[in-house]
Design a protein around this motif. Sequence first.
Motif, PDB file in Angstrom:
ATOM      1  N   MET A 132     -12.708 -27.020   4.570  1.00  0.00           N
ATOM      2  CA  MET A 132     -11.807 -28.226   3.821  1.00  0.00           C
ATOM      3  C   MET A 132     -10.579 -27.929   4.341  1.00  0.00           C
ATOM      4  SD  MET A 132     -10.779 -28.820   0.089  1.00  0.00           S
ATOM      5  CE  MET A 132      -9.788 -27.640  -0.240  1.00  0.00           C
ATOM      6  N   ALA A 133     -10.017 -28.987   5.007  1.00  0.00           N
ATOM      7  CA  ALA A 133      -8.696 -29.163   5.557  1.00  0.00           C
ATOM      8  C   ALA A 133      -8.135 -30.532   5.277  1.00  0.00           C
ATOM      9  CB  ALA A 133      -8.685 -29.050   7.055  1.00  0.00           C
ATOM     10  N   ASP A 134      -6.750 -30.300   4.435  1.00  0.00           N
ATOM     11  CA  ASP A 134      -6.121 -31.535   3.794  1.00  0.00           C
ATOM     12  C   ASP A 134      -6.821 -32.285   3.146  1.00  0.00           C
ATOM     13  OD1 ASP A 134      -3.618 -30.558   5.315  1.00  0.00           O
ATOM     14  OD2 ASP A 134      -4.366 -31.542   6.976  1.00  0.00           O
ATOM     15  N   ASP A 135      -7.637 -31.695   2.045  1.00  0.00           N
ATOM     16  CA  ASP A 135      -8.553 -32.411   1.185  1.00  0.00           C
ATOM     17  C   ASP A 135      -9.681 -33.435   1.906  1.00  0.00           C
ATOM     18  OD1 ASP A 135      -7.650 -31.290  -1.002  1.00  0.00           O
ATOM     19  OD2 ASP A 135      -6.141 -33.069  -1.477  1.00  0.00           O
ATOM     20  N   ARG A 136      -9.817 -33.085   3.119  1.00  0.00           N
ATOM     21  CA  ARG A 136     -11.076 -33.543   3.845  1.00  0.00           C
ATOM     22  C   ARG A 136     -11.982 -32.411   4.347  1.00  0.00           C
ATOM     23  NH1 ARG A 136     -10.485 -38.852   5.800  1.00  0.00           N
ATOM     24  NH2 ARG A 136     -12.667 -38.587   6.179  1.00  0.00           N
ATOM     25  N   VAL A 137     -13.214 -32.735   4.461  1.00  0.00           N
ATOM     26  CA  VAL A 137     -14.158 -31.791   5.043  1.00  0.00           C
ATOM     27  C   VAL A 137     -14.567 -31.952   6.339  1.00  0.00           C
ATOM     28  CG1 VAL A 137     -16.602 -31.045   4.439  1.00  0.00           C
ATOM     29  CG2 VAL A 137     -15.323 -31.912   2.733  1.00  0.00           C
ATOM     30  N   LEU A 138     -14.619 -30.552   6.974  1.00  0.00           N
ATOM     31  CA  LEU A 138     -15.046 -30.690   8.549  1.00  0.00           C
ATOM     32  C   LEU A 138     -16.296 -29.721   8.468  1.00  0.00           C
ATOM     33  CD1 LEU A 138     -11.733 -29.391  10.087  1.00  0.00           C
ATOM     34  CD2 LEU A 138     -12.885 -31.625  10.559  1.00  0.00           C
ATOM     35  N   LEU A 139     -17.036 -30.399   9.230  1.00  0.00           N
ATOM     36  CA  LEU A 139     -18.511 -29.795   9.615  1.00  0.00           C
ATOM     37  C   LEU A 139     -18.571 -29.567  11.080  1.00  0.00           C
ATOM     38  CD1 LEU A 139     -21.355 -28.555   8.382  1.00  0.00           C
ATOM     39  CD2 LEU A 139     -22.111 -30.870   8.719  1.00  0.00           C
ATOM     40  N   ASP A 140     -18.909 -28.627  11.753  1.00  0.00           N
ATOM     41  CA  ASP A 140     -18.966 -28.219  13.061  1.00  0.00           C
ATOM     42  C   ASP A 140     -17.644 -28.649  13.608  1.00  0.00           C
ATOM     43  OD1 ASP A 140     -21.229 -26.867  12.824  1.00  0.00           O
ATOM     44  OD2 ASP A 140     -22.526 -28.680  12.679  1.00  0.00           O
ATOM     45  N   GLY A 141     -16.720 -28.930  13.222  1.00  0.00           N
ATOM     46  CA  GLY A 141     -15.405 -29.298  13.859  1.00  0.00           C
ATOM     47  C   GLY A 141     -15.092 -30.810  13.598  1.00  0.00           C
ATOM     48  N   GLU A 142     -16.182 -31.559  12.994  1.00  0.00           N
ATOM     49  CA  GLU A 142     -16.087 -33.042  13.212  1.00  0.00           C
ATOM     50  C   GLU A 142     -15.717 -33.339  11.500  1.00  0.00           C
ATOM     51  OE1 GLU A 142     -16.437 -35.292  15.456  1.00  0.00           O
ATOM     52  OE2 GLU A 142     -16.921 -33.710  17.014  1.00  0.00           O
ATOM     53  N   LEU A 143     -14.820 -34.094  11.415  1.00  0.00           N
ATOM     54  CA  LEU A 143     -14.303 -34.919  10.097  1.00  0.00           C
ATOM     55  C   LEU A 143     -15.549 -35.609   9.569  1.00  0.00           C
ATOM     56  CD1 LEU A 143     -11.797 -34.881   8.350  1.00  0.00           C
ATOM     57  CD2 LEU A 143     -10.921 -36.919   9.335  1.00  0.00           C
ATOM     58  N   LEU A 144     -15.728 -35.208   8.238  1.00  0.00           N
ATOM     59  CA  LEU A 144     -16.898 -36.197   7.384  1.00  0.00           C
ATOM     60  C   LEU A 144     -16.478 -37.297   6.887  1.00  0.00           C
ATOM     61  CD1 LEU A 144     -19.163 -33.310   5.857  1.00  0.00           C
ATOM     62  CD2 LEU A 144     -19.639 -34.420   8.127  1.00  0.00           C
ATOM     63  N   PRO A 145     -17.291 -38.403   6.788  1.00  0.00           N
ATOM     64  CA  PRO A 145     -16.690 -39.488   5.813  1.00  0.00           C
ATOM     65  C   PRO A 145     -16.668 -39.168   4.416  1.00  0.00           C
ATOM     66  CG  PRO A 145     -19.038 -39.723   6.530  1.00  0.00           C
ATOM     67  CD  PRO A 145     -18.655 -38.600   7.273  1.00  0.00           C
ATOM     68  N   HIS A 146     -15.886 -39.893   3.782  1.00  0.00           N
ATOM     69  CA  HIS A 146     -15.344 -39.571   2.255  1.00  0.00           C
ATOM     70  C   HIS A 146     -16.621 -38.972   1.527  1.00  0.00           C
ATOM     71  CE1 HIS A 146     -11.211 -40.023   2.654  1.00  0.00           C
ATOM     72  NE2 HIS A 146     -11.521 -41.035   3.324  1.00  0.00           N
ATOM     73  N   CYS A 147     -17.865 -39.574   1.786  1.00  0.00           N
ATOM     74  CA  CYS A 147     -19.136 -39.585   1.160  1.00  0.00           C
ATOM     75  C   CYS A 147     -19.680 -38.011   1.389  1.00  0.00           C
ATOM     76  CB  CYS A 147     -19.820 -40.341   1.263  1.00  0.00           C
ATOM     77  SG  CYS A 147     -20.565 -40.766   2.872  1.00  0.00           S
ATOM     78  N   GLY A 148     -19.246 -37.556   2.601  1.00  0.00           N
ATOM     79  CA  GLY A 148     -19.892 -36.483   3.178  1.00  0.00           C
ATOM     80  C   GLY A 148     -21.239 -36.636   3.816  1.00  0.00           C
ATOM     81  N   VAL A 149     -22.135 -35.650   4.425  1.00  0.00           N
ATOM     82  CA  VAL A 149     -23.394 -36.070   4.684  1.00  0.00           C
ATOM     83  C   VAL A 149     -24.177 -36.629   3.615  1.00  0.00           C
ATOM     84  CG1 VAL A 149     -25.327 -34.688   5.637  1.00  0.00           C
ATOM     85  CG2 VAL A 149     -23.026 -33.945   6.421  1.00  0.00           C
ATOM     86  N   GLN A 150     -24.954 -37.737   4.121  1.00  0.00           N
ATOM     87  CA  GLN A 150     -25.659 -38.511   3.161  1.00  0.00           C
ATOM     88  C   GLN A 150     -27.355 -38.104   3.397  1.00  0.00           C
ATOM     89  OE1 GLN A 150     -24.408 -42.481   2.385  1.00  0.00           O
ATOM     90  NE2 GLN A 150     -23.563 -41.750   0.515  1.00  0.00           N
ATOM     91  N   ILE A 151     -28.176 -37.885   2.399  1.00  0.00           N
ATOM     92  CA  ILE A 151     -29.614 -37.577   2.832  1.00  0.00           C
ATOM     93  C   ILE A 151     -30.079 -38.492   1.660  1.00  0.00           C
ATOM     94  CG2 ILE A 151     -31.265 -35.664   2.587  1.00  0.00           C
ATOM     95  CD1 ILE A 151     -29.117 -33.780   3.435  1.00  0.00           C
ATOM     96  N   SER A 152     -30.985 -39.205   2.234  1.00  0.00           N
ATOM     97  CA  SER A 152     -31.905 -40.039   1.455  1.00  0.00           C
ATOM     98  C   SER A 152     -33.179 -39.343   1.019  1.00  0.00           C
ATOM     99  CB  SER A 152     -32.337 -41.391   2.281  1.00  0.00           C
ATOM    100  OG  SER A 152     -31.281 -42.297   2.359  1.00  0.00           O
ATOM    101  N   ALA A 153     -33.417 -39.100  -0.422  1.00  0.00           N
ATOM    102  CA  ALA A 153     -34.352 -38.561  -1.005  1.00  0.00           C
ATOM    103  C   ALA A 153     -35.812 -39.270  -0.934  1.00  0.00           C
ATOM    104  CB  ALA A 153     -34.188 -38.047  -2.387  1.00  0.00           C
TER     105      ALA A 153
END
Length: 214
Positions: A193-214
Amino acid sequence: MSCKVVVLISGSGSNLQALLDTTAQADAPFSVCAVISNKAEAYGLNRATQAGIPGIVVDHRSFPNRGAFDQALIKEIDQHKPSLVVLAGFMRILTPEFVRHYGGRLINIHPSLLPKYQGLNTHQRALEAGDKTHGVTVHFVTEELDGGPSIVQAIVPIKEGDTPALLAKRVQRQEHTIYPMAVSWFAQQRLQMADDRVLLDGELLPHCGVQISA
């Protein structure tokens, strides 16, 4: 060295069990070093015992106020020197001091597609609103209740005839998938987490994060 995780629970600990099942795999990137509950009767403590992990009770009713409880909780957690603190059905509102102490290494799972339906009774509220989809979110914890930045969401379709109980069961199955996934990402140093945003593998995620459809 495996990432050390402390898990906080208040109840049955089904998400704790999903984490423990993951640690049983040979290539698990994290280990659960302690399970702490604010309720002595929480069944999740039995799960910890069965896995050979310390199960510890810090009873919130033994303290005069929320701040005193959180300070005792911090003292107990820090004895185990975890890299990450995981809330798995921990039914306590945490003080800002607690959240700041574990800033960037405190995560929670919430049974809705945040920011929708913060708080309780999420399945009932989704059905009453006539939503077509529901789901679950893993997020970093900030001082805003259920308001920290999303890491990953699982989207669950709402079916005709769904009840809160039926919907909860399908959502919970996704919880048991995405929570170990998010903890593994953190343990592998892929997630931050950096400045209230999420980084995954150095990439800034959208506000919803990674989305997975069940």
